[in-house]
Scaffold this active site. Structure first.
Site, PDB file in Angstrom:
ATOM      1  N   LEU A   1     -19.985 -10.229   0.152  1.00  0.00           N
ATOM      2  CA  LEU A   1     -20.043  -9.588   1.477  1.00  0.00           C
ATOM      3  C   LEU A   1     -19.118 -10.249   2.494  1.00  0.00           C
ATOM      4  O   LEU A   1     -19.350 -10.145   3.699  1.00  0.00           O
ATOM      5  CB  LEU A   1     -21.484  -9.529   2.008  1.00  0.00           C
TER       6      LEU A   1
ATOM      7  N   TYR B   1       0.447 -11.684  -3.132  1.00  0.00           N
ATOM      8  CA  TYR B   1      -0.608 -10.755  -3.564  1.00  0.00           C
ATOM      9  C   TYR B   1      -0.248 -10.164  -4.930  1.00  0.00           C
ATOM     10  O   TYR B   1      -1.039 -10.201  -5.879  1.00  0.00           O
ATOM     11  CB  TYR B   1      -0.790  -9.647  -2.521  1.00  0.00           C
TER      12      TYR B   1
HETATM   13  N1  UFG Z   1       2.408   2.087   7.631  1.00  0.00           N
HETATM   14  C1  UFG Z   1       2.845   2.375   8.908  1.00  0.00           C
HETATM   15  N2  UFG Z   1       2.037   2.031   9.951  1.00  0.00           N
HETATM   16  C2  UFG Z   1       0.830   1.422   9.774  1.00  0.00           C
HETATM   17  C3  UFG Z   1       0.386   1.155   8.452  1.00  0.00           C
HETATM   18  C4  UFG Z   1       1.215   1.498   7.414  1.00  0.00           C
HETATM   19  O1  UFG Z   1       3.937   2.894   9.119  1.00  0.00           O
HETATM   20  O2  UFG Z   1       0.151   1.117  10.758  1.00  0.00           O
HETATM   21  C5  UFG Z   1       3.289   2.452   6.511  1.00  0.00           C
HETATM   22  C6  UFG Z   1       3.666   1.246   5.678  1.00  0.00           C
HETATM   23  O3  UFG Z   1       4.809   0.646   6.217  1.00  0.00           O
HETATM   24  C7  UFG Z   1       3.868   1.880   4.308  1.00  0.00           C
HETATM   25  C8  UFG Z   1       2.910   3.066   4.283  1.00  0.00           C
HETATM   26  O4  UFG Z   1       2.568   3.307   5.648  1.00  0.00           O
HETATM   27  O5  UFG Z   1       5.160   2.362   4.218  1.00  0.00           O
HETATM   28  C9  UFG Z   1       1.640   2.782   3.516  1.00  0.00           C
HETATM   29  O6  UFG Z   1       1.121   1.541   3.954  1.00  0.00           O
HETATM   30  P1  UFG Z   1      -0.321   1.023   3.584  1.00  0.00           P
HETATM   31  O7  UFG Z   1      -0.544  -0.253   4.326  1.00  0.00           O
HETATM   32  O8  UFG Z   1      -1.317   2.117   3.776  1.00  0.00           O
HETATM   33  O9  UFG Z   1      -0.269   0.746   2.020  1.00  0.00           O
HETATM   34  P2  UFG Z   1       0.839  -0.066   1.182  1.00  0.00           P
HETATM   35  O10 UFG Z   1       1.833   0.893   0.626  1.00  0.00           O
HETATM   36  O11 UFG Z   1       1.319  -1.236   1.934  1.00  0.00           O
HETATM   37  O12 UFG Z   1      -0.067  -0.531  -0.038  1.00  0.00           O
HETATM   38  C10 UFG Z   1       0.377  -1.562  -0.811  1.00  0.00           C
HETATM   39  C11 UFG Z   1       0.424  -1.140  -2.272  1.00  0.00           C
HETATM   40  C12 UFG Z   1      -0.925  -1.190  -2.864  1.00  0.00           C
HETATM   41  C13 UFG Z   1      -1.582  -2.477  -2.520  1.00  0.00           C
HETATM   42  C14 UFG Z   1      -1.714  -2.580  -1.042  1.00  0.00           C
HETATM   43  C15 UFG Z   1      -2.461  -3.797  -0.620  1.00  0.00           C
HETATM   44  O13 UFG Z   1       0.991   0.134  -2.417  1.00  0.00           O
HETATM   45  O14 UFG Z   1      -0.856  -1.080  -4.253  1.00  0.00           O
HETATM   46  O15 UFG Z   1      -0.420  -2.643  -0.533  1.00  0.00           O
HETATM   47  O16 UFG Z   1      -3.133  -3.553   0.567  1.00  0.00           O
HETATM   48  F1  UFG Z   1      -2.778  -2.580  -3.117  1.00  0.00           F
END
Ligand code: UFG
Length: 324
Positions: free
Chosen positions: A33, A141
């Site tokens: 948790l 990570y």
């Molecule tokens: N993004 C924005 N603004 C935000 C948040 C995200 O523009 O406030 C963009 C990011 O730059 C990225 C896309 O949205 O291009 C997706 O971002 P997320 O943070 O939702 O997810 P990620 O692609 O970073 O996820 C990655 C991997 C996963 C991994 C995860 C860990 O794809 O496999 O990071 O949190 F598990």
């Protein structure tokens, strides 16, 4: 079948627990948790609060609950934090996972499903990512997840452990009836942040980079619903148990959506505008990550059943009425 779900009070683990129940199998949850939510546990579930590295506790759970397989979700997943504080990630995601695996071996539990990630591939220069591509993570990570995959391969070879490493692309969406959903604190993921900025326009969404070599300049990702991921876990468990084998699978929808396309989809689902602004790139973001999931289709018979519209509809339903 009795399945131990570590991290079963977290985002993907809590959906997994419900999915196992729906399939008339029995999940037992272990979660410390730290990031998980007690409110996400299904009613009358067997829940242990504790640490995966607590070998006495895990041995006791295995004996008492007659555990036959483990699905391991408990990991830290903030990419940025893994760069500034890698020891936290190597300790929790790698060292503690080794302790957990050793406890399983000592107690003759031979089936293990591991939450891995497309982040183990780094930033590949290709359209669709298949399991054949080299794994070259670009952050701690991703390295911790890859290190566990290597450990699993060695343990399987030496001790007969059977495992599946499931490399998720972007897990998204929520329970269809809105009972549980994505609730990270802090939240860093695009879909919940876009929906939150609709509900609370003071929370402006930042678009991290509009100068990527993609059609609209924003990053492209492959979003896959948590229940589609959950389905793959049971299919993978059945496969490794029946075939007495181990393997790895990429789990994605094989469709890429840009940040701008996600924002439009959130606006369509809600009928409201996302308050957003372009800013600079976020460190460590690859431009384009889309799965080739052909291997999971072929070997596991896995198919996704939620398209982007359905994914965002469930996420919106959750954000509007969330309980935790
Ligand atoms: N993004 C924005 N603004 C935000 C948040 C995200 O523009 O406030 C963009 C990011 O730059 C990225 C896309 O949205 O291009 C997706 O971002 P997320 O943070 O939702 O997810 P990620 O692609 O970073 O996820 C990655 C991997 C996963 C991994 C995860 C860990 O794809 O496999 O990071 O949190 F598990």
């Amino acid at each position: 079948m009795n399945i131990l779900v570590t991290g079963g009070a977290g985002y993907i683990g809590s959906h997994m627990a419900r999915y196992i129940l729906r399939r008339k199998l029995r999940p037992v949850i272990l979660d410390n948790l730290v990031y998980g939510h007690k409110e996400s546990l299904p009613p009358r579930i067997k829940f242990y609060r504790g640490d995966i590295a607590d070998q006495k506790l895990v041995s006791k759970i295995i004996r008492q609950e007659k555990i036959e397989a483990v699905m391991h979700f408990s990991a830290y997943a903030y990419v940025g934090e893994s760069v500034t504080n890698p020891r936290k990630y190597y300790e929790n995601n790698f060292s503690k996972t080794q302790k957990l695996l050793d406890t399983l071996l000592d107690n003759n539990v031979a089936h293990f499903i591991f939450s891995s990630t497309c982040a183990t591939y780094g930033a590949p220069d290709t359209k669709k990512i298949s399991e054949k591509l080299p794994q070259n993570p670009i952050n701690p990570y991703g390295f911790t997840k890859l290190a566990v995959e290597k450990m699993l391969a060695d343990y399987s070879q030496a001790y007969g452990l059977r495992y599946a490493a499931l490399r998720y692309f972007n897990a998204a969406g929520a329970d269809d009836d809105g009972a549980i959903g994505e609730a990270h604190a802090p939240e860093t993921h695009l879909i919940p942040l876009a929906l939150q900025s609709i509900l609370n326009p003071e929370k402006q969404l930042k678009i991290f980079g509009a100068d990527y070599p993609t059609p609209d300049g924003t990053c492209v990702r492959d979003y896959v619903h948590v229940y589609d991921l959950a389905a793959a876990h049971l299919q993978a468990l059945d496969y490794i148990a029946r075939r007495k084998t181990s393997d790895c699978f990429n789990l994605g929808s094989e469709n890429g959506y840009s940040v701008r396309e996600i924002i439009s989809a959130c606006e369509k689902a809600s009928g409201l505008k996302v308050n957003c602004q372009e800013t600079g790139r976020r460190a460590g973001d690859p431009a384009y990550l889309v799965a080739d999931s052909g291997k999971a289709h072929k070997i596991l018979g896995w198919q996704t059943s939620y398209d982007l519209e359905k994914i965002i509809a469930t996420a919106w339903q959750w954000e509007k009425h969330r309980r935790y």
